[in-house]
Design a protein around this motif. Sequence first.
Motif, PDB file in Angstrom:
ATOM      1  N   GLN A  14       9.969  15.382  -0.116  1.00  0.00           N
ATOM      2  CA  GLN A  14      10.322  16.436  -1.072  1.00  0.00           C
ATOM      3  C   GLN A  14      11.118  17.560  -0.421  1.00  0.00           C
ATOM      4  OE1 GLN A  14       6.556  17.647  -2.803  1.00  0.00           O
ATOM      5  NE2 GLN A  14       6.641  16.038  -4.376  1.00  0.00           N
ATOM      6  N   SER A  15      10.814  17.865   0.814  1.00  0.00           N
ATOM      7  CA  SER A  15      11.506  18.957   1.492  1.00  0.00           C
ATOM      8  C   SER A  15      12.909  18.566   1.930  1.00  0.00           C
ATOM      9  CB  SER A  15      10.714  19.433   2.706  1.00  0.00           C
ATOM     10  OG  SER A  15      10.606  18.411   3.670  1.00  0.00           O
ATOM     11  N   ARG A  16      13.211  17.258   1.899  1.00  0.00           N
ATOM     12  CA  ARG A  16      14.544  16.787   2.303  1.00  0.00           C
ATOM     13  C   ARG A  16      15.449  16.518   1.111  1.00  0.00           C
ATOM     14  NH1 ARG A  16      11.135  18.112   6.089  1.00  0.00           N
ATOM     15  NH2 ARG A  16      12.356  18.488   7.974  1.00  0.00           N
ATOM     16  N   ARG A  17      14.964  16.735  -0.085  1.00  0.00           N
ATOM     17  CA  ARG A  17      15.809  16.530  -1.265  1.00  0.00           C
ATOM     18  C   ARG A  17      16.758  17.702  -1.440  1.00  0.00           C
ATOM     19  NH1 ARG A  17      11.581  14.531  -5.853  1.00  0.00           N
ATOM     20  NH2 ARG A  17      11.243  16.775  -5.914  1.00  0.00           N
ATOM     21  N   PRO A  18      18.033  17.433  -1.766  1.00  0.00           N
ATOM     22  CA  PRO A  18      19.001  18.529  -1.944  1.00  0.00           C
ATOM     23  C   PRO A  18      18.685  19.360  -3.178  1.00  0.00           C
ATOM     24  CG  PRO A  18      19.955  16.414  -2.566  1.00  0.00           C
ATOM     25  CD  PRO A  18      18.625  16.110  -1.983  1.00  0.00           C
ATOM     26  N   GLN A  40      21.050   1.709  -8.879  1.00  0.00           N
ATOM     27  CA  GLN A  40      20.069   2.671  -9.363  1.00  0.00           C
ATOM     28  C   GLN A  40      20.563   4.121  -9.314  1.00  0.00           C
ATOM     29  OE1 GLN A  40      16.268   2.053  -7.452  1.00  0.00           O
ATOM     30  NE2 GLN A  40      15.980   0.060  -8.399  1.00  0.00           N
ATOM     31  N   HIS A  41      21.583   4.395  -8.560  1.00  0.00           N
ATOM     32  CA  HIS A  41      22.176   5.738  -8.474  1.00  0.00           C
ATOM     33  C   HIS A  41      21.128   6.825  -8.221  1.00  0.00           C
ATOM     34  CE1 HIS A  41      25.424   3.493 -10.321  1.00  0.00           C
ATOM     35  NE2 HIS A  41      24.677   3.257 -11.379  1.00  0.00           N
ATOM     36  N   PRO A  42      20.287   6.666  -7.195  1.00  0.00           N
ATOM     37  CA  PRO A  42      19.259   7.687  -6.938  1.00  0.00           C
ATOM     38  C   PRO A  42      19.868   8.971  -6.391  1.00  0.00           C
ATOM     39  CG  PRO A  42      19.267   6.054  -5.192  1.00  0.00           C
ATOM     40  CD  PRO A  42      20.238   5.570  -6.219  1.00  0.00           C
ATOM     41  N   HIS A  43      19.142  10.075  -6.603  1.00  0.00           N
ATOM     42  CA  HIS A  43      19.586  11.347  -6.030  1.00  0.00           C
ATOM     43  C   HIS A  43      19.526  11.270  -4.506  1.00  0.00           C
ATOM     44  CE1 HIS A  43      19.489  12.882 -10.034  1.00  0.00           C
ATOM     45  NE2 HIS A  43      18.166  12.854 -10.133  1.00  0.00           N
ATOM     46  N   CYS A  44      18.421  10.725  -4.008  1.00  0.00           N
ATOM     47  CA  CYS A  44      18.200  10.606  -2.575  1.00  0.00           C
ATOM     48  C   CYS A  44      17.628   9.231  -2.265  1.00  0.00           C
ATOM     49  CB  CYS A  44      17.206  11.668  -2.085  1.00  0.00           C
ATOM     50  SG  CYS A  44      17.970  13.076  -1.274  1.00  0.00           S
ATOM     51  N   ILE A  45      17.996   8.693  -1.106  1.00  0.00           N
ATOM     52  CA  ILE A  45      17.394   7.459  -0.613  1.00  0.00           C
ATOM     53  C   ILE A  45      16.710   7.771   0.708  1.00  0.00           C
ATOM     54  CG2 ILE A  45      17.784   5.102   0.185  1.00  0.00           C
ATOM     55  CD1 ILE A  45      20.195   4.950  -1.639  1.00  0.00           C
ATOM     56  N   PHE A  46      15.440   7.409   0.793  1.00  0.00           N
ATOM     57  CA  PHE A  46      14.655   7.595   2.003  1.00  0.00           C
ATOM     58  C   PHE A  46      14.298   6.232   2.588  1.00  0.00           C
ATOM     59  CE2 PHE A  46      13.771  11.187  -0.817  1.00  0.00           C
ATOM     60  CZ  PHE A  46      14.029  12.264   0.017  1.00  0.00           C
ATOM     61  N   GLY A  47      13.829   6.236   3.809  1.00  0.00           N
ATOM     62  CA  GLY A  47      13.356   5.013   4.443  1.00  0.00           C
ATOM     63  C   GLY A  47      11.990   5.231   5.061  1.00  0.00           C
ATOM     64  N   LEU A  48      11.148   4.186   4.993  1.00  0.00           N
ATOM     65  CA  LEU A  48       9.840   4.218   5.645  1.00  0.00           C
ATOM     66  C   LEU A  48       9.601   2.846   6.255  1.00  0.00           C
ATOM     67  CD1 LEU A  48       6.522   5.683   4.172  1.00  0.00           C
ATOM     68  CD2 LEU A  48       6.555   3.654   5.603  1.00  0.00           C
ATOM     69  N   GLY A 104       0.822  -1.210   0.000  1.00  0.00           N
ATOM     70  CA  GLY A 104       0.000   0.000   0.000  1.00  0.00           C
ATOM     71  C   GLY A 104       0.855   1.259   0.000  1.00  0.00           C
ATOM     72  N   TYR A 105       1.924   1.241   0.786  1.00  0.00           N
ATOM     73  CA  TYR A 105       2.857   2.361   0.809  1.00  0.00           C
ATOM     74  C   TYR A 105       3.581   2.468  -0.536  1.00  0.00           C
ATOM     75  CZ  TYR A 105       2.098   1.780   5.830  1.00  0.00           C
ATOM     76  OH  TYR A 105       1.530   1.663   7.071  1.00  0.00           O
ATOM     77  N   ALA A 106       3.898   1.308  -1.112  1.00  0.00           N
ATOM     78  CA  ALA A 106       4.581   1.312  -2.408  1.00  0.00           C
ATOM     79  C   ALA A 106       3.718   1.972  -3.475  1.00  0.00           C
ATOM     80  CB  ALA A 106       4.932  -0.109  -2.810  1.00  0.00           C
ATOM     81  N   PRO A 116      -5.924   8.985   5.549  1.00  0.00           N
ATOM     82  CA  PRO A 116      -5.160   8.680   4.328  1.00  0.00           C
ATOM     83  C   PRO A 116      -4.651   9.907   3.580  1.00  0.00           C
ATOM     84  CG  PRO A 116      -7.510   8.216   4.028  1.00  0.00           C
ATOM     85  CD  PRO A 116      -7.298   8.472   5.485  1.00  0.00           C
ATOM     86  N   ARG A 117      -5.461  10.936   3.461  1.00  0.00           N
ATOM     87  CA  ARG A 117      -5.026  12.118   2.710  1.00  0.00           C
ATOM     88  C   ARG A 117      -3.920  12.859   3.451  1.00  0.00           C
ATOM     89  NH1 ARG A 117     -10.626  14.855   0.307  1.00  0.00           N
ATOM     90  NH2 ARG A 117     -11.234  13.074  -1.011  1.00  0.00           N
ATOM     91  N   GLU A 118      -4.090  13.038   4.752  1.00  0.00           N
ATOM     92  CA  GLU A 118      -3.054  13.720   5.523  1.00  0.00           C
ATOM     93  C   GLU A 118      -1.778  12.887   5.562  1.00  0.00           C
ATOM     94  OE1 GLU A 118      -2.344  15.923   9.843  1.00  0.00           O
ATOM     95  OE2 GLU A 118      -4.195  14.778   9.485  1.00  0.00           O
ATOM     96  N   PHE A 119      -1.928  11.568   5.653  1.00  0.00           N
ATOM     97  CA  PHE A 119      -0.756  10.685   5.652  1.00  0.00           C
ATOM     98  C   PHE A 119       0.035  10.870   4.361  1.00  0.00           C
ATOM     99  CE2 PHE A 119       1.464   6.756   4.670  1.00  0.00           C
ATOM    100  CZ  PHE A 119       2.070   6.436   5.864  1.00  0.00           C
ATOM    101  N   GLU A 120      -0.656  10.823   3.229  1.00  0.00           N
ATOM    102  CA  GLU A 120       0.025  10.979   1.942  1.00  0.00           C
ATOM    103  C   GLU A 120       0.700  12.336   1.846  1.00  0.00           C
ATOM    104  OE1 GLU A 120      -0.862  10.618  -2.879  1.00  0.00           O
ATOM    105  OE2 GLU A 120      -2.451  10.205  -1.407  1.00  0.00           O
ATOM    106  N   THR A 121      -0.013  13.385   2.241  1.00  0.00           N
ATOM    107  CA  THR A 121       0.545  14.734   2.150  1.00  0.00           C
ATOM    108  C   THR A 121       1.779  14.882   3.023  1.00  0.00           C
ATOM    109  OG1 THR A 121      -1.629  15.690   1.685  1.00  0.00           O
ATOM    110  CG2 THR A 121       0.066  17.182   2.522  1.00  0.00           C
ATOM    111  N   ARG A 122       1.703  14.384   4.242  1.00  0.00           N
ATOM    112  CA  ARG A 122       2.839  14.516   5.167  1.00  0.00           C
ATOM    113  C   ARG A 122       4.057  13.737   4.669  1.00  0.00           C
ATOM    114  NH1 ARG A 122       2.275  16.266  10.644  1.00  0.00           N
ATOM    115  NH2 ARG A 122       0.178  17.000  11.154  1.00  0.00           N
ATOM    116  N   ILE A 123       3.835  12.513   4.183  1.00  0.00           N
ATOM    117  CA  ILE A 123       4.954  11.689   3.716  1.00  0.00           C
ATOM    118  C   ILE A 123       5.621  12.332   2.500  1.00  0.00           C
ATOM    119  CG2 ILE A 123       5.629   9.463   2.745  1.00  0.00           C
ATOM    120  CD1 ILE A 123       4.956   9.355   5.701  1.00  0.00           C
TER     121      ILE A 123
END
Length: 306
Positions: A302-306, A149-157, A100-102, A290-297
């Motif tokens: 996005q705010s942590r991307r360089p 994959q050489h991603p710009h950023c890697i996050f964890g959940l 579901g998160y995926a 669900p909507r607030e969860f999606e928005t917050r995540i």
Amino acid sequence: MPRFIRRVFFLLLLYAILCAVIGGFVAEGALHPQRRAITPKSEASVRQIALDKQSEFQDVSIPALGKITLEAWSIDPKKSNGNAVILLHGLGDNRLGMTGYAELLLNHGYNVLLPDARSHGASGGELATYGLLERDDIRRWFEWLITNQHPHCIFGLGESMGAAQLLQSLQTETGFCGVVAESSFSNFQEIAYDRVGQFFNAGPWVGRTVLRPVVSAAFYYARWKYGLNMLQVSPEDAVAQTKVPVLLIHGQIDSNIPVRHSRQIHSRNPATVLWEVPNADHCGAISTAPREFETRIVDWFQSRRP
């Protein structure tokens, strides 16, 4: 020796023996969780999700400590935003629990990696160590993403056990751009007190007082038989030392891991952000709000991307 003293001595000896025996059973049960298998039908459903999301589906395997192999799915959208998220499931579950998160993250262009924790799903290993060994497993998955994959950023959940493992991995992998931990426990001793109390429909005070010898015996047993110092399982200690941005999520009516655990983690590092979700039970934020969860995540990442 007076008869009364002999009886007291005998009862105390019997109590100590019972605590030691019960502690051994408790430790074995905690370290050997029941596996939830991944069936061909369930895998086919995830492959269909990837197809519907116009994403590439890949089976991934990596070696880990203890000469075992860890298994995962990598799902990469064709219109990727160039960033990746490692999704970590809870105790007794497998990677299916994170689909579901995926889906949510694929909708926003994130590559997602869904591993089975050691001793869960299709991954190898006989022991679940709640972060002692899993912190290195997560580091290896991080390195796999960097290499392949050489991603710009890697996050964890992570959720529940996966959240606790993710937070502890910050001691060995400091490269995360940010992590989200839902319903984590603060340390293994504290959650052990909760579990003992929950067995008797009571609070953690039961584990801290009357049955404290059972908890202590379980910890000694794990160290004696398997060489595992479970006192070192402490997400709060890891968070206290990290500079990685951490978003903590916890349902205010969590009946499995009470919200005080995330409050304790937050108190150790006030730079973390804690979202307490009203009317949400264990890992229930995505269904309760669900909507607030999606928005917050999404906003957090996005705010942590360089």
